[in-house]
Enzyme design. Structure first.
Site, PDB file in Angstrom:
ATOM      1  CD  GLU A   1      47.489  39.146  35.874  1.00 59.73           C
ATOM      2  OE1 GLU A   1      48.726  39.127  35.942  1.00 59.73           O
ATOM      3  OE2 GLU A   1      46.871  39.204  34.789  1.00 59.73           O
TER       4      GLU A   1
ATOM      5  CD  GLU B   1      42.563  40.579  31.434  1.00 60.39           C
ATOM      6  OE1 GLU B   1      43.422  39.836  30.954  1.00 60.39           O
ATOM      7  OE2 GLU B   1      42.804  41.413  32.321  1.00 60.39           O
TER       8      GLU B   1
END
Ligand code: 9MR
Length: 389
Positions: A182, A298
């Protein structure tokens, strides 16, 4: 969104649903109106999610040269044998959900605690599962001491020490590492699209390359992944994020950084009608053309704002899984699909995205009793229909 007419086919379907569930005409009309407020809800209700045979997701994926697996919550490892058994049956790869993050792994600057990670690695080994690492560089899940004592003088040493120690510890036992997680956030306003994290502030934008080089040195066999989220939709945010991630990957490749794959988290929001297969396909193509593999890392489908009715909710969640996976699995560079958890009993969404009506959330392939749900069928169908790798 256009309102779909109640065609004879739809009416018959809804009526038979009413007959089955013993509902009256009012309830059905209500349900229909409710369903229609969500894009494709009636289509999802009519969709056939049947699957052939009983084979696990693990076997269906493997039949196409794909890997299926999930995040494993540490809390379940010693306490929930039924969950562990379901996990070993359905999955071919395990990623610890939290215990390989800095906060868990490095309680003090000079002390690493591998106990929990090693238990998880042992569980994976005992059940013939691949083991995946998450994550070496993230702006979250940092220990308190990080904020108190890491500065621009010592940051490089502390990061390199961390990667060398952790990647070295699992070298030869790991399938892949989320080296950096991220790092992109265009709305932070930087021309390079990078997120304004402590890493960026202390080390500058090269921290990403530094981390990948250190990881490659510590384990030359592991697949090294850049992992990011909110890349899925045709929204301003999704579009700017895909562009920024692509540019980051291009810069890393141009510098000869040892990066091998992009991880797309795919935390999906079924209530957001912005899924654009053409845009997602071309993004995947662009990533693949950089000679990178792609992992869906995910995946789950938030049902926070979906109707509370379980039949309808499960259909909508399943449709989101199948719509998304049928597009991404067309891309041969996609090698693995992981869901962020396996059972609704253990999901971060219960805490982070609870429903306002307090109904338990249902974002994953197995329900809270480890029974296969329609989301499981949707994933199974997507694997069955995927082209061979
Ligand atoms: O699901 C994870 C949750 O249990 C942890 O408390 C949290 C902080 O460590 O991280 C969650 O997992 C995140 C993952 O590491 C990165 N992508 C987003 C996931 C959900 O927040």
């Amino acid at each position: 969104m256009p309102h779909k007419p109640l065609t004879p086919g739809r009416r018959t379907f809804l009526l038979s649903l009413a007959a089955l569930s013993g509902m009256g005409a009012f309830a059905i009309a209500d349900k229909f109106r409710y369903a229609n407020r969500y894009l494709g809800a009636t289509d999802a209700l009519e969709k056939d999610f049947s699957v052939v045979g009983n084979a696990s997701l693990r076997d269906r994926a493997a039949a196409k040269g794909l890997i299926y697996g999930a995040a494993f919550p540490h809390v379940a490892l010693s306490s929930d044998r039924a969950f562990a058994a379901a996990f070993a049956q359905e999955c071919a790869i395990l990623v610890p959900e939290s215990i390989l993050k800095w906060k868990a792994l490095r309680p003090e600057p000079n002390r690493f605690d591998f106990a929990a990670g090693d238990l998880m690695a042992k569980f994976a080994r005992n059940h013939g599962l691949l083991f995946r690492g998450h994550t070496l560089v993230w702006h979250e899940a940092l220990p308190q001491w990080f904020q108190e004592s890491v500065n621009s003088q010592n940051v490089r040493r502390i990061l390199l020490e961390h990667i060398k120690t952790v990647v070295g510890h699992y070298a030869g036992k790991i399938h892949s590492w989320d080296v950096v997680n991220e790092a992109v956030l265009p709305k932070d306003g930087r021309p390079d699209g990078l997120r304004n994290t402590p890493w960026l502030q202390l080390l500058g934008p090269d921290y990403i390359e530094i981390a990948f080089r250190a990881a490659a040195e510590a384990d030359p066999q592991a697949l090294l992944v850049y992992n990011d989220h909110w890349l899925d939709y045709d929204t301003n945010e999704g579009n700017t994020r895909r562009t920024a991630v692509l540019k980051l990957l291009e810069r890393l490749k141009a510098k000869g950084t040892p990066i091998h794959a992009l991880g797309i988290q795919a935390h999906l929001l079924r209530d957001k009608p912005y899924f654009n297969p053409a845009k997602l396909r071309s993004f995947l193509r662009d990533v693949a053309s950089l000679d990178l593999k792609i992992l869906i890392t995910e995946m789950d489908v938030t049902d926070k704002k979906l109707p509370v009715d379980v039949t309808l909710r499960d259909h909508l969640v399943a449709a989101a899984y199948e719509d998304y996976l049928s597009v991404v699995l067309e891309e041969p560079a996609v090698i693995a699909v992981l869901t962020w958890g396996l059972s609704d009993r253990y999901t971060w969404l219960s805490q982070d995205e609870p429903r306002s009506d307090k109904a338990p959330v249902r974002p994953l392939p197995l329900d809270a009793q480890f029974r296969r749900k329609l989301a499981w069928n949707a994933i199974a169908r997507a694997f069955d229909q995927a082209p061979m790798r």
